[in-house]
Design an enzyme around this catalytic site. Structure first.
Site, PDB file in Angstrom:
ATOM      1  N   CYS A 149     -19.416  -7.197   2.155  1.00  0.00           N
ATOM      2  CA  CYS A 149     -20.502  -6.554   2.882  1.00  0.00           C
ATOM      3  C   CYS A 149     -20.063  -5.136   3.256  1.00  0.00           C
ATOM      4  O   CYS A 149     -19.132  -4.957   4.032  1.00  0.00           O
ATOM      5  CB  CYS A 149     -20.820  -7.370   4.122  1.00  0.00           C
ATOM      6  SG  CYS A 149     -22.348  -6.859   4.860  1.00  0.00           S
ATOM      7  N   THR A 179       0.839  -1.199   0.000  1.00  0.00           N
ATOM      8  CA  THR A 179       0.000   0.000   0.000  1.00  0.00           C
ATOM      9  C   THR A 179       0.876   1.251   0.000  1.00  0.00           C
ATOM     10  O   THR A 179       0.657   2.175  -0.788  1.00  0.00           O
ATOM     11  CB  THR A 179      -0.925  -0.015   1.236  1.00  0.00           C
ATOM     12  OG1 THR A 179      -1.746  -1.193   1.146  1.00  0.00           O
ATOM     13  CG2 THR A 179      -1.796   1.219   1.303  1.00  0.00           C
TER      14      THR A 179
HETATM   15  C1  LIG Z   1      -2.465  -5.836  -6.193  1.00  0.00           C
HETATM   16  C2  LIG Z   1      -2.227  -5.402  -4.786  1.00  0.00           C
HETATM   17  N1  LIG Z   1      -1.710  -4.192  -4.533  1.00  0.00           N
HETATM   18  C3  LIG Z   1      -1.463  -3.755  -3.286  1.00  0.00           C
HETATM   19  C4  LIG Z   1      -1.751  -4.537  -2.195  1.00  0.00           C
HETATM   20  C5  LIG Z   1      -1.460  -4.021  -0.819  1.00  0.00           C
HETATM   21  O1  LIG Z   1      -0.320  -4.639  -0.289  1.00  0.00           O
HETATM   22  P1  LIG Z   1      -0.054  -4.657   1.308  1.00  0.00           P
HETATM   23  O2  LIG Z   1      -1.046  -5.620   1.887  1.00  0.00           O
HETATM   24  O3  LIG Z   1       1.359  -5.122   1.441  1.00  0.00           O
HETATM   25  O4  LIG Z   1      -0.243  -3.254   1.789  1.00  0.00           O
HETATM   26  C6  LIG Z   1      -2.317  -5.811  -2.396  1.00  0.00           C
HETATM   27  C7  LIG Z   1      -2.693  -6.656  -1.237  1.00  0.00           C
HETATM   28  O5  LIG Z   1      -3.599  -7.444  -1.308  1.00  0.00           O
HETATM   29  C8  LIG Z   1      -2.548  -6.247  -3.728  1.00  0.00           C
HETATM   30  O6  LIG Z   1      -3.063  -7.453  -3.969  1.00  0.00           O
END
Ligand SMILES: Cc1ncc(COP(=O)(O)O)c(C=O)c1O
Length: 387
Positions: free
Chosen positions: A324, A73
């Site tokens: 949900c 993220t």
């Molecule tokens: C495509 C994608 N981008 C970003 C993220 C976020 O990563 P993190 O959980 O390390 O913050 C995820 C997590 O599921 C993801 O699948």
């Protein structure tokens, strides 16, 4: 006791025992601050440097181009906002099926005056390179697209898109959180300027990740403080986590190819077994251009949540496509963008396979899911009497 089968590896993975072993000393005897000049600090710095080298070697890039962050993220935020902060205005291209870490970042930038295009996808969840070309404008500052979608696993044609962005001189950010360590990524041949990746999707720890930043990319930092990470990401590094991420990458480099072949066969067996046993089921995502371990299926006129809960009682962990929100069950925005009708999209279930998944596990899942769906259909008013 039931067998326990974890099929939610796209959500998170267990830490590999070798990763845990590599991390442990950094919780106890190697506790120095990596910015300190004394020996204690230098031991921590060495751990970070080694991890940076492992990752740079894996991606065939320079180690100065790797920045450690607190998660996929943050990497997505840093990649997109970092370019935006350096440019101060402009247009961003992304797609309708990105992870919220990208979608909400771009939406926030729109509120600050940037403009954005959210590209559509086809029925398989694929972005068209022609659409990328058509969306480019003289003021486009970045194109941000995911390597693979986490829900349906469709791999985007990044190489073709990279050719287009490179020609246009626009930086390409790839959210590689689901592809890194699972399928080969060639940042050079694909014209990738920024690549997000995350530890906990590849048997590393949670809360540690990275961003590859091509040297020539104009970026500003978005988190201010010390001089860490060559002033691109302030904050004392998560040393143990970074060491674990480096180890996880080293293991992926070793195991990725063979595992992809094995998981593709298991994934296809799961789909075959379910399709033979259940009526009105469809596979979501591209039939072949898909993550090795991802199998997303829609069961018409059955609620995803009921299947997830029913399988949970059997010790099986999968995830629902619908969610949900505020008391209402909403279909997945990814499936909606792919044009999947509501009566199908509400019954979507994602299985994501991983390192420990065995052929016996998959047979157990098939044996569990087939009667469960049949039972749920007899109970559901819309599904009554269906096979
Ligand atoms: C495509 C994608 N981008 C970003 C993220 C976020 O990563 P993190 O959980 O390390 O913050 C995820 C997590 O599921 C993801 O699948």
């Amino acid at each position: 006791m039931n067998r326990r089968v974890y099929l939610d590896h796209n959500a998170s993975t267990p830490v590999h025992p070798e990763v845990l072993q590599a991390m442990l000393p950094y919780f106890s005897e190697r506790y120095g601050n990596p910015s300190s000049v004394h020996g204690f600090g230098r031991e921590s710095r060495e751990g970070i440097d080694a991890a940076r080298e492992q990752i740079a070697a894996f991606l065939k890039v320079s180690k100065d181009e790797i920045v450690f962050t607190s998660g996929g993220t943050e990497s997505d935020n840093l990649g997109i906002k970092g370019v935006a902060a350096a440019r101060r205005a402009g247009h961003i291209i992304t797609s309708q099926i990105e992870h919220h870490a990208v979608l909400r970042t771009v939406q926030t930038l729109e509120q600050e005056g940037f403009t954005a295009t959210y590209l559509p996808v086809d029925g398989d969840g694929m972005v068209s390179p022609d659409d990328v070309r058509a969306a480019l404008r003289p003021d486009t500052i970045v194109v941000s697209l995911m390597g693979a979608n986490s829900e349906v696993g469709t791999l985007q044609p990044i190489r073709e898109i990279g050719r287009i962005t490179r020609e246009a001189g626009v930086p390409l950010h790839v959210d590689g959180v689901q592809t890194f360590g699972k399928v080969p990524i060639d940042v050079e041949a694909s014209g990738i300027d920024l690549l997000s990746f995350s530890g906990h999707k590849i048997y590393g720890p949670k809360g540690v990740a990275g961003l590859y930043i091509r040297k020539s990319t104009k970026m500003a930092s978005i988190q201010h403080g010390g001089e860490h990470e060559r002033r691109r990401r302030a904050g004392t590094e998560n040393v143990a986590g970074i060491v674990g991420l480096g180890k996880a990458v080293e293991i992926r480099a070793r195991e990725m190819g063979e595992e992809a072949t094995r998981l593709t066969a298991l994934r296809d067996r799961l789909w075959q077994g379910v399709r033979e046993g259940v009526g009105e089921v469809r596979l979501n995502g591209h039939p072949t251009q898909r993550l090795p371990g991802t199998c997303n299926m829609c069961f018409r006129n059955v609620e995803s949540e009921s299947i997830v809960l029913g399988l949970d009682l059997k010790g099986i962990g999968v995830s629902a496509g619908s969610a949900c929100t505020s008391g209402n069950v909403e279909p997945s925005y990814v499936l909606v963008a792919m044009g999947i009708p509501l009566d199908w999209a509400m019954g979507s279930v994602r299985s994501s396979l991983g390192h420990a998944t065995s052929a016996e596990d998959i047979e157990y899942v098939i044996e569990s899911i087939v009667p469960l769906v049949a039972k749920l259909r007899t109970q559901s008013p819309v599904g009554a009497g269906r096979p």
